[in-house]
Design a protein around this motif. Structure first.
Motif, PDB file in Angstrom:
ATOM      1  N   GLY A   1       0.830  -1.194   0.000  1.00  0.00           N
ATOM      2  CA  GLY A   1       0.000   0.000   0.000  1.00  0.00           C
ATOM      3  C   GLY A   1       0.865   1.244   0.000  1.00  0.00           C
TER       4      GLY A   1
ATOM      5  N   PHE B   1      -5.046  -2.656   5.302  1.00  0.00           N
ATOM      6  CA  PHE B   1      -4.439  -1.488   4.659  1.00  0.00           C
ATOM      7  C   PHE B   1      -5.274  -0.226   4.857  1.00  0.00           C
TER       8      PHE B   1
ATOM      9  N   ALA C   1      -3.958   0.305  -2.214  1.00  0.00           N
ATOM     10  CA  ALA C   1      -3.245  -0.927  -1.867  1.00  0.00           C
ATOM     11  C   ALA C   1      -3.496  -1.971  -2.941  1.00  0.00           C
TER      12      ALA C   1
END
Length: 242
Positions: free
Chosen positions: A175, A201, A210
């Motif tokens: 990410g 994320f 991400a």
């Protein structure tokens, strides 16, 4: 406050003068190994083949290649899906050289679960970019790897992810922050769903973009955590070099 304690860092190990920090953490009952990288100072690269045009395939071989240059891997992980000959499924750039072109069509498997995306490395920054946006904007990436599906797109989970899914695998991905300076590589320590991995994320790491790298064969090299996963040969590898 509860979320803070749920994401309590158990181990924090600095590297490359603060450019890389790896830790073990838990989120919503699942365990993860997470490595945060400052793209402004870290040397992030993608790798596929050695000078003999052979696929490198594992962390030990890659570290040996770097050792000949007086360097080593601070961290590394598999970085995208590949065919049986370990060639990349989607776009792959290494050092400005295109190995495989961008794929924009839907298809079978996780890679074709649109929207997918591209991990793009440039001087001083790295970004996860949704594939159609990547095609429109055509960023000048030095290294790039296309994979899929996207996990988080502009702060939202992939629309096809199901909260009650029963499909669980050990999964890994990356990410990035909006300004491209914060890059976070993560791998689950136990089998998780796409929805759970995306929430890591979005909710725990607070990242707006991400990308999923792979599942089941996911592996991490993080010496600071005493970890260098072995297994079947890999295709693309992303690493931070020191």
């Amino acid at each position: 406050m509860r979320r803070f304690w749920a994401c309590l860092v158990l181990l924090l190990v600095p590297g490359i003068a603060g450019a890389v920090e790896c830790r073990e953490m838990r989120h919503e009952g699942n365990g993860y190994a997470v490595c945060e990288v400052d793209a402004r100072s870290a040397d992030i690269r993608l790798f596929l083949k050695d000078d003999a045009d052979q696929v490198i395939g594992n962390f030990r071989a890659l570290d040996a290649i770097l050792a000949a240059e007086g360097r080593r891997l601070a961290i590394a992980m598999n970085a995208g899906m590949y065919h049986s000959d370990r060639s990349p499924v989607g776009l792959f750039l290494e050092g400005g050289q295109e190995v495989q072109g961008l794929i924009t069509s839907a298809g079978p498997g996780n890679f074709g679960l649109l929207p997918n995306g591209v991990f793009c490395i440039r001087a001083g920054r790295a970004d996860v970019i949704e594939t159609m946006r990547f095609k429109r904007e055509a960023p000048d990436c030095r290294d790039a790897s296309q994979s899929g599906p996207m996990l988080v797109i502009d702060g939202k989970l992939h629309p096809r992810f199901l909260p009650d899914s029963t499909s669980r695998y050990v999964r890994n991905g990356v990410g990035t922050s909006e300004d491209g300076t914060r890059v976070v590589f993560a791998i689950s320590n136990n089998a998780v769903t796409f929805h759970e991995f995306g929430r890591l994320f979005r909710d725990a790491l607070n990242l707006p973009q991400a990308l999923y790298f792979d599942g089941n064969i996911s592996r991490l090299h993080a010496p600071a955590l005493g970890r260098s996963d072995a297994g079947f040969p890999m295709g693309p590898i992303v690493g931070v070099v020191e």
